[in-house]
Scaffold this active site. Structure first.
Site, mmCIF file in Angstrom:
data_model
loop_
_atom_site.group_PDB
_atom_site.id
_atom_site.type_symbol
_atom_site.label_atom_id
_atom_site.label_comp_id
_atom_site.label_asym_id
_atom_site.label_seq_id
_atom_site.Cartn_x
_atom_site.Cartn_y
_atom_site.Cartn_z
ATOM 1 N N SER A 269 15.877 38.448 30.542
ATOM 2 C CA SER A 269 14.788 37.864 29.760
ATOM 3 C C SER A 269 15.191 37.754 28.301
ATOM 4 C CB SER A 269 13.543 38.746 29.871
ATOM 5 O OG SER A 269 13.769 39.950 29.158
ATOM 6 N N LYS A 270 14.367 37.052 27.555
ATOM 7 C CA LYS A 270 14.607 36.901 26.127
ATOM 8 C C LYS A 270 14.593 38.273 25.445
ATOM 9 C CE LYS A 270 12.204 34.841 22.395
ATOM 10 N NZ LYS A 270 12.737 35.868 21.534
ATOM 11 N N ARG A 271 13.730 39.143 25.970
ATOM 12 C CA ARG A 271 13.639 40.479 25.382
ATOM 13 C C ARG A 271 14.963 41.247 25.516
ATOM 14 N NH1 ARG A 271 8.821 42.952 27.839
ATOM 15 N NH2 ARG A 271 7.829 40.934 27.542
ATOM 16 N N ASP A 274 17.162 40.117 22.781
ATOM 17 C CA ASP A 274 16.816 40.725 21.490
ATOM 18 C C ASP A 274 17.296 42.173 21.439
ATOM 19 O OD1 ASP A 274 15.592 38.355 20.904
ATOM 20 O OD2 ASP A 274 13.578 39.030 21.463
#
Ligand code: GLU
Length: 511
Positions: A269-271, A274
Site C-alpha cells: 500500500s501507499k502507507r 511512506d
C-alpha cells in the site's frame, strides 16, 4: 473445438483498461507491462482503454497521469485515446451509444431484468438482514421478493417506466449452475452461481457499470486476452455468463497476483511506501483535492528502464535466472504460463539494485547528460572534462544519478567542516608538519594517479611513516571526511592548486 480454431486465426489483442480514479500504482504498472509484453511477444496489439463510466470516482488529471506514466515506462499503446485507432473512441464515457444498443439486446434475453428498488429500500432490507445476523445480497433468491420486472406484472413495469421511475438493469444470475472457469495462470476452477449476486449492469442514469461496459468493449475491440489484477477473479463467473448472454465468444483470461508488502504479508500500500521510504507510484502525483504530493519513481531518480525491469520481475522469472533485460528482450521472452501464482514481495533494496546496475551500464557521456538534468544542482562551473572524470569514478558506487553529485560534492566545493570523529582518528600533533611538507612536494608532481600514488608512498617511506599516517589526514583535508574514492584519483581531479589550498586550509583549521 470451434473456440481453438477461431483463436488460432485471430490476432492477439490485449488491452489495459484502467479507471481514472487516481494515479497508477505499482500493481497497475505491472499489469500494463504484462499486457504489453504479452501482446508484443505474440506479434499482437496493445490497447489502452480508459474505463471512466464511474463518474463518482473520477479524479481530475488521473487519465493524463496514466498516459504520461506509460510513456515514461516506454509502454507505448498501439491504440489509445491519444493514439486513436480502428476501434475509437477509447474512452468509455464516449461510447454510450454502443452500450445502449447492447442493453436493448440483453434485455430481450432471460439474462437481465429491470429493478425499481430505491437505495433507501435496499438499505432498509440490508439492516433487517443484519439484525438477523445475515448479509443481504440481491441474488437469485432475494430478487423473488423485491421490486423488479420478475415480480411485478408486465403492465405495472411499463407504467413505472412511463412514469419515469428510476430503475437499474441487473444481471439475472442462473440458479444452481456450476460454471467451469479457466485462467491461464491459475488453471481450471469452478464456481456455483448460487454464490454470485445479481450485479447491476446499467445504473439509473443509463450509464453501464464496469462489468457490462467492459465485456462489450472487449468484444467490440476484438480483445483476445484479458490480463488483469486478481481482484477481478471473483467477477470471472459473471463475465463468462455475460458472454454467454450476448452470444459472444469470450477472450482468454489471466489474473495477476498481488504485489505484497516488503514483509511479505498483505497487499503493498501507499502507507508501506511512506513507512519504508519508497514510492508506490511511477510519477509524482498531486492529489487535486488535498494538494498532497505522492512521490514517484521518476522524481526519486529511477531510470525508466531499470524501473520497468524491476517491475517485470515482480511475479515473472525469465529463463536462466536472468535479471537484467531490456523491454525488447523481455517481450521476446515473456510467457504468461511462467507468471507466478503466488504474490510477489516488493523489495526496496532490489529496486535500488536494478537502478545501480542500469546506471553502471550507461556510458559516462550518457550519465553526464542525465546528471545535467537533475533538479537542484548547479554544474555550470565545472567543465565536461572534469564531470566525466567524476562520473567515471563515482558511477560504480552510486544508486542514483544524483548520488554522483551528492556523494561527490567535495569535487565541486571545498569542505566547510571536518568530521569530528575523522579528525580524532586521522590527526595528531605531527600531522600539520607532515602535510605541510607533503604539499610543498606535491607542487612539483605530475598529477597522474599512478605517479601520485608512488610519490605518496615514497614520501611516507622517507619519513618512516605508515601509509595511514599520510593518507588519512590527506583525505580528510580534501574531502572533510574519511570517505570517497582513492586519494590519488581525487587529487588528480582537483588539480594541484585546489589540492594545495585544501591541505593548507585543513592545517590552518584543525587544531
Ligand atoms: N477498469 C478496471 C480497473 O480499473 C479494469 C479491470 C479489467 O481489466 O477488466 O481495474
Amino acid at each position: 473445438m470451434h473456440l481453438k480454431i477461431y483463436r488460432e486465426m485471430s490476432k492477439v489483442r490485449v488491452r489495459f483498461a484502467p479507471s481514472p480514479t487516481g494515479p497508477l500504482h505499482l500493481g497497475g504498472v505491472r499489469t500494463a507491462l504484462y499486457d504489453y509484453l504479452f501482446a508484443k511477444n505474440q506479434g499482437g496489439d496493445f490497447v489502452l482503454r480508459i474505463e471512466d463510466t464511474d463518474t463518482a470516482r473520477y479524479v481530475e488529471g488521473a487519465e493524463d497521469y496514466i498516459m504520461e506514466a506509460l510513456e515514461w515506462c516506454g509502454i507505448i499503446p498501439d491504440e489509445s485515446p491519444k493514439h486513436g485507432g480502428k476501434f475509437a473512441p477509447y474512452r468509455q464515457s464516449e461510447r454510450r451509444e454502443i452500450y445502449d444498443k447492447y442493453l436493448e439486446q440483453i434485455l430481450k434475453t432471460d439474462y437481465a431484468y429491470i429493478a425499481f428498488d430505491t437505495p433507501e429500500e435496499l438499505d432498509e432490507i440490508r439492516k433487517e438482514f443484519e439484525q438477523n445476523g445475515e448479509v443481504f445480497a440481491y441474488d437469485n433468491i432475494t430478487r423473488n421478493r423485491l421490486k423488479n420486472s420478475l415480480t411485478l406484472a408486465k403492465e405495472e413495469v411499463q407504467k413505472l417506466i412511463d412514469e419515469k421511475v428510476p430503475y437499474v438493469v441487473r444481471f439475472k444470475m442462473p440458479v444452481d449452475r456450476i460454471l467451469n472457469l479457466e485462467d491461464i495462470i491459475r488453471g481450471k476452477f469452478s464456481v456455483n452461481t448460487n454464490t454470485l449476486d445479481d450485479k447491476v449492469l446499467v445504473k439509473n442514469d443509463g450509464m453501464p457499470t464496469y462489468h457490462f461496459a467492459n465485456i462489450i468493449d472487449d468484444h467490440e475491440m476484438e480483445i483476445s486476452h484479458v490480463i488483469r489484477g486478481e481482484e477481478w477473479l471473483p467477477s470471472l463467473g459473471l463475465h463468462y455468463l455475460l458472454y454467454e448472454a450476448m452470444g459472444w465468444e469470450r477472450p482468454e483470461f489471466a489474473h495477476l497476483s498481488l504485489i505484497l508488502k516488503p514483509e511479505g504479508k498483505g497487499k503493498l500500500s501507499k502507507r508501506d511506501g511512506d513507512k519504508f521510504g519508497f514510492p508506490v507510484f511511477p510519477l509524482n502525483f498531486k492529489d487535486p483535492e488535498t494538494g498532497n504530493i505522492s512521490k514517484g519513481y521518476r522524481e526519486e531518480g529511477y531510470l525508466p528502464d531499470a524501473f520497468i525491469n524491476m517491475v517485470a520481475l515482480l511475479g515473472w522469472s525469465p529463463a536462466d535466472d536472468k535479471e537484467i533485460l531490456t523491454l525488447d528482450e523481455m517481450a521476446k521472452e515473456f510467457d504468461l504460463h511462467k507468471v507466478h501464482k503466488a504474490g510477489a514481495r516488493f523489495s526496496k533494496e532490489k529496486a535500488e539494485w536494478f537502478n545501480s546496475e542500469y546506471l553502471k551500464s550507461k556510458s559516462d557521456e550518457e550519465v553526464l547528460a542525465l546528471l545535467k538534468n537533475v533538479e537542484g544542482i548547479n554544474l555550470e562551473n565545472s567543465s565536461d572534462e572534469k564531470l566525466l572524470k567524476v562520473i567515471s569514478l563515482m558511477k560504480e558506487r552510486a544508486t542514483f544519478v544524483k548520488d554522483i553529485y551528492n556523494d561527490g560534492k567535495f569535487f565541486f566545493e571545498a569542505p566547510t567542516y571536518y568530521d569530528e570523529k575523522a579528525v580524532k582518528k586521522a590527526w595528531n600533533e605531527e600531522t600539520a608538519t607532515i602535510l605541510n611538507e607533503l604539499s610543498t612536494q606535491l607542487e612539483t608532481w605530475d598529477m597522474k594517479p599512478e605517479i601520485i600514488k608512488q610519490k605518496i608512498h615514497d614520501f611516507a617511506e622517507s619519513k618512516s611513516l605508515g601509509m595511514g599516517k599520510v593518507m588519512m589526514p590527506l583525505r580528510l583535508s580534501l574531502v572533510g571526511e574519511l570517505k570517497g574514492p582513492d586519494v590519488p584519483d581525487i587529487l588528480e581531479i582537483l588539480g594541484k592548486e585546489e589540492s594545495v589550498a585544501r591541505i593548507k586550509n585543513a592545517v590552518h583549521q584543525i587544531k
